[in-house]
Design an enzyme around this catalytic site. Structure first.
Site, PDB file in Angstrom:
ATOM      1  N   LYS A 170     -17.533  20.166  23.093  1.00  0.00           N
ATOM      2  CA  LYS A 170     -16.947  19.476  24.241  1.00  0.00           C
ATOM      3  C   LYS A 170     -18.014  19.207  25.307  1.00  0.00           C
ATOM      4  O   LYS A 170     -18.535  20.138  25.912  1.00  0.00           O
ATOM      5  CB  LYS A 170     -15.829  20.331  24.867  1.00  0.00           C
ATOM      6  CG  LYS A 170     -14.994  19.550  25.852  1.00  0.00           C
ATOM      7  CD  LYS A 170     -14.136  20.420  26.741  1.00  0.00           C
ATOM      8  CE  LYS A 170     -14.877  20.916  27.943  1.00  0.00           C
ATOM      9  NZ  LYS A 170     -15.435  19.854  28.802  1.00  0.00           N
ATOM     10  N   CYS A 277     -31.025  23.524  35.459  1.00  0.00           N
ATOM     11  CA  CYS A 277     -30.667  24.925  35.697  1.00  0.00           C
ATOM     12  C   CYS A 277     -31.898  25.709  36.108  1.00  0.00           C
ATOM     13  O   CYS A 277     -31.823  26.590  36.955  1.00  0.00           O
ATOM     14  CB  CYS A 277     -30.002  25.523  34.471  1.00  0.00           C
ATOM     15  SG  CYS A 277     -30.967  25.354  32.973  1.00  0.00           S
TER      16      CYS A 277
HETATM   17  P1  NAD Z   1     -19.250  23.430  35.136  1.00  0.00           P
HETATM   18  O1  NAD Z   1     -19.212  24.887  34.978  1.00  0.00           O
HETATM   19  O2  NAD Z   1     -18.416  22.782  36.147  1.00  0.00           O
HETATM   20  O3  NAD Z   1     -18.876  22.698  33.766  1.00  0.00           O
HETATM   21  C1  NAD Z   1     -19.529  22.983  32.548  1.00  0.00           C
HETATM   22  C2  NAD Z   1     -18.590  22.693  31.408  1.00  0.00           C
HETATM   23  O4  NAD Z   1     -17.499  23.607  31.429  1.00  0.00           O
HETATM   24  C3  NAD Z   1     -17.962  21.306  31.420  1.00  0.00           C
HETATM   25  O5  NAD Z   1     -17.946  20.807  30.089  1.00  0.00           O
HETATM   26  C4  NAD Z   1     -16.550  21.589  31.924  1.00  0.00           C
HETATM   27  O6  NAD Z   1     -15.609  20.618  31.529  1.00  0.00           O
HETATM   28  C5  NAD Z   1     -16.268  22.921  31.297  1.00  0.00           C
HETATM   29  N1  NAD Z   1     -15.202  23.696  31.940  1.00  0.00           N
HETATM   30  C6  NAD Z   1     -14.574  23.488  33.128  1.00  0.00           C
HETATM   31  N2  NAD Z   1     -13.649  24.442  33.366  1.00  0.00           N
HETATM   32  C7  NAD Z   1     -13.687  25.278  32.312  1.00  0.00           C
HETATM   33  C8  NAD Z   1     -13.000  26.485  31.971  1.00  0.00           C
HETATM   34  N3  NAD Z   1     -12.075  27.018  32.779  1.00  0.00           N
HETATM   35  N4  NAD Z   1     -13.313  27.095  30.812  1.00  0.00           N
HETATM   36  C9  NAD Z   1     -14.267  26.595  29.999  1.00  0.00           C
HETATM   37  N5  NAD Z   1     -14.952  25.458  30.266  1.00  0.00           N
HETATM   38  C10 NAD Z   1     -14.674  24.810  31.396  1.00  0.00           C
HETATM   39  O7  NAD Z   1     -20.790  23.122  35.331  1.00  0.00           O
HETATM   40  P2  NAD Z   1     -21.465  21.735  35.674  1.00  0.00           P
HETATM   41  O8  NAD Z   1     -21.178  21.454  37.115  1.00  0.00           O
HETATM   42  O9  NAD Z   1     -21.113  20.743  34.617  1.00  0.00           O
HETATM   43  O10 NAD Z   1     -23.006  22.093  35.483  1.00  0.00           O
HETATM   44  C11 NAD Z   1     -23.835  22.512  36.518  1.00  0.00           C
HETATM   45  C12 NAD Z   1     -24.086  23.998  36.426  1.00  0.00           C
HETATM   46  O11 NAD Z   1     -24.546  24.346  35.136  1.00  0.00           O
HETATM   47  C13 NAD Z   1     -25.158  24.487  37.368  1.00  0.00           C
HETATM   48  O12 NAD Z   1     -24.761  25.689  37.984  1.00  0.00           O
HETATM   49  C14 NAD Z   1     -26.348  24.747  36.477  1.00  0.00           C
HETATM   50  O13 NAD Z   1     -27.282  25.656  36.962  1.00  0.00           O
HETATM   51  C15 NAD Z   1     -25.683  25.186  35.230  1.00  0.00           C
HETATM   52  N6  NAD Z   1     -26.550  24.975  34.085  1.00  0.00           N
HETATM   53  C16 NAD Z   1     -27.082  26.076  33.473  1.00  0.00           C
HETATM   54  C17 NAD Z   1     -27.943  25.927  32.409  1.00  0.00           C
HETATM   55  C18 NAD Z   1     -28.543  27.110  31.726  1.00  0.00           C
HETATM   56  O14 NAD Z   1     -29.023  26.968  30.622  1.00  0.00           O
HETATM   57  N7  NAD Z   1     -28.527  28.279  32.309  1.00  0.00           N
HETATM   58  C19 NAD Z   1     -28.247  24.651  31.952  1.00  0.00           C
HETATM   59  C20 NAD Z   1     -27.689  23.551  32.604  1.00  0.00           C
HETATM   60  C21 NAD Z   1     -26.833  23.750  33.649  1.00  0.00           C
END
Ligand code: NAD
Length: 469
Positions: A170, A277
């Site tokens: 997803k 990230c």
């Molecule tokens: P997010 O947590 O809002 O969303 C990430 C994914 O989770 C999306 O696909 C979303 O639809 C899904 N999601 C939403 N609610 C959910 C739930 N209750 N259960 C499971 N999945 C759910 O994050 P974002 O805003 O898309 O991404 C930005 C964040 O991601 C930043 O904090 C960044 O640092 C982090 N990030 C971390 C890494 C890493 O490898 N550590 C890499 C990239 C981004």
């Protein structure tokens, strides 16, 4: 409803979503296209298809699974230009960066296809023989965020498949298109049900995580959502790998030449408009070079060309979505009261979620911009006088994803790197990823690791066979 241009992949069939959603180009705010939006019933169908496909895929010889992964990589490579353009349109990043992400995706897949999971003999004598096997887990829920929709998928899909698992994949709601394009390729290459692709409007992550037939959730996203994933997985003790947010500190020692180091520091903080990230999110600079370093960074920020990623010469694209754009603007407004903005701080008078690269000096720990994850093109530069104190301030964060130390004297840098508390510490560089190097966060930046042999093992169950002779 008119036939949809992009389709979900469920049980080997490309199907319309039960409804649709608009996908917006963040550089123009125009709707690129309508994407399918899966219903919960379609999510359940996808999980059921993955479950049904699991026994046969788990029994498929690893050489054959390797061939499938390489075939996916080849197919992406053959359409790399189309993938890159689509990635720029949905994500915003400049086309050369998008091309880099697509080719990186291919390379990461090929790397995983070279790995093996040999049986390890732990003991073998006249009394007993003990073997350690790595077995697939079952159906994996793979959830990806919007900053790197393709390469972060490639942290998950190839190792999960190589280990013999099946998947429901997803992407994030605002960047579904490259993953949906991939679905067309997967349909031709992967046996029906082995990989399923669903797209949602931020409403299916929770039911996917909690679904009783999902054995493991491999999640990349924010710390807040990661905690919800863990909660959703807890009831059935599912495995989780969580790659979450960070607040990476860079520490620049007094022997560094600001002019020489500034371009690399700038790139570490502003690549992908700071939506990385492991972007450098706060920079600690020794007082003896502080003014000069601030001036060099401000100059680079003023010179940076921002614009539509499809236009030649663009260095920095827009923020990916309106929510993130508003969040970063809010942090910049707050920083006006807690520091001095010496470059940027403005939004150009044009459509799109653009923010000029922003440098904030004379700012301290304890302010929002320093303590929170900005995930955007704004960097706080903090003055320090004692390097050990800078390390203590870098460590005083709930996050621990990455960090870096910059110095001419690499022995000194190494000693400080050793004291920093994060999953990866770089010396004289920042944010270098390589598929063979395991990657994971400490503290609230994550659980487990991705990439490398460790990243593969996380998609397996350790099984011991202990035989009496
Ligand atoms: P997010 O947590 O809002 O969303 C990430 C994914 O989770 C999306 O696909 C979303 O639809 C899904 N999601 C939403 N609610 C959910 C739930 N209750 N259960 C499971 N999945 C759910 O994050 P974002 O805003 O898309 O991404 C930005 C964040 O991601 C930043 O904090 C960044 O640092 C982090 N990030 C971390 C890494 C890493 O490898 N550590 C890499 C990239 C981004």
């Amino acid at each position: 409803m008119a036939e949809q241009a992009y389709k979900l992949l469920i049980g080997g069939n490309l199907v319309d979503g039960d409804s649709t959603m608009d996908v917006v180009n963040p550089a123009t705010e125009d709707v690129i296209t309508k994407a399918p939006r899966a219903s919960e019933a379609q999510l359940n169908d996808a999980v059921a298809a993955a479950k049904a496909a699991f026994p046969a895929w788990a029994e498929t010889p690893i050489e054959q699974r390797r061939t499938v992964i390489n075939a996916i990589a080849n197919a992406i490579e053959a359409e790399a230009e189309d993938f890159a353009r689509l990635l720029t349109q949905e994500q915003g990043k400049p086309l050369p960066d998008a091309t880099g992400e697509v080719l990186g995706t291919v390379a990461f897949m090929r790397y995983f296809a070279t790995l093996d999971m040999p049986v390890k003999v732990l003991d073998d004598n006249e009394g007993r023989r003990i073997e350690a096997h790595r077995k697939p887990l079952g159906v994996i829920g793979a959830i990806v965020p919007w900053n790197f929709p393709m390469i972060l998928m490639a942290f998950k899909l190839p190792p999960a498949l190589l280990a013999g698992n099946t998947l429901v994949l997803k992407p994030a709601p605002t960047t579904p298109l490259t993953t949906l394009k991939l679905a067309g390729i997967l349909k031709e290459i992967v046996p029906a049900g082995v990989v399923n692709v669903i797209t949602d409007a931020n409403d299916l992550g929770a039911p996917l995580t909690a679904h009783p037939d999902i054995r493991k959730v491999s999640f990349t996203g924010s710390t807040a959502t990661g905690a919800k994933v863990m909660e959703g997985a807890a009831k059935l003790l599912k495995r989780v790998t969580l790659e979450l947010g960070g607040n990476d500190a860079g520490i620049v020692l007094d022997d560094v030449d600001p002019k020489e180091a500034a371009p690399q520091l700038f790139q570490s903080a502003f690549q992908n408009s700071g939506q990385v990230c492991i972007a450098m999110k706060r920079l600690y600079v020794h007082e003896s070079i502080y003014d000069e370093m601030c001036a060099e960074l401000a100059k680079l920020a003023e010179e940076a060309i921002i614009g539509d990623g499809l236009e030649q010469g663009t260095q920095l694209g827009p923020l990916q979505n309106k929510m993130q754009y508003d969040k970063v603007k809010d942090l910049i407004e707050d920083a006006r009261g807690s520091g001095n903005i010496i470059a940027g701080g403005t939004t150009p008078d044009q459509k799109g979620y653009f923010i000029r690269p922003t440098i904030v000096r004379d700012i301290e720990d304890g302010t929002r911009l320093v303590d929170e994850e900005q995930f955007g093109p704004v960097l706080p530069v903090i003055k320090y006088s004692d390097a050990d104190d800078a390390v203590a301030r870098a460590n005083a964060s709930p996050y621990g994803l990455g960090g870096s130390v910059w110095a001419k004297d690499t022995d000194r840098a190494y000693a400080l790197a050793d004291k920093m508390d994060a999953g990866t510490i770089w010396v004289n560089k920042h944010a270098e990823l390589d598929p063979m190097i395991p990657f994971g966060g400490s503290k609230m930046s994550g659980v487990g690791a991705e990439l490398g042999a460790d990243g593969l093992e996380e998609f397996t169950q350790l099984k011991i066979i202990n035989m009496a002779r």
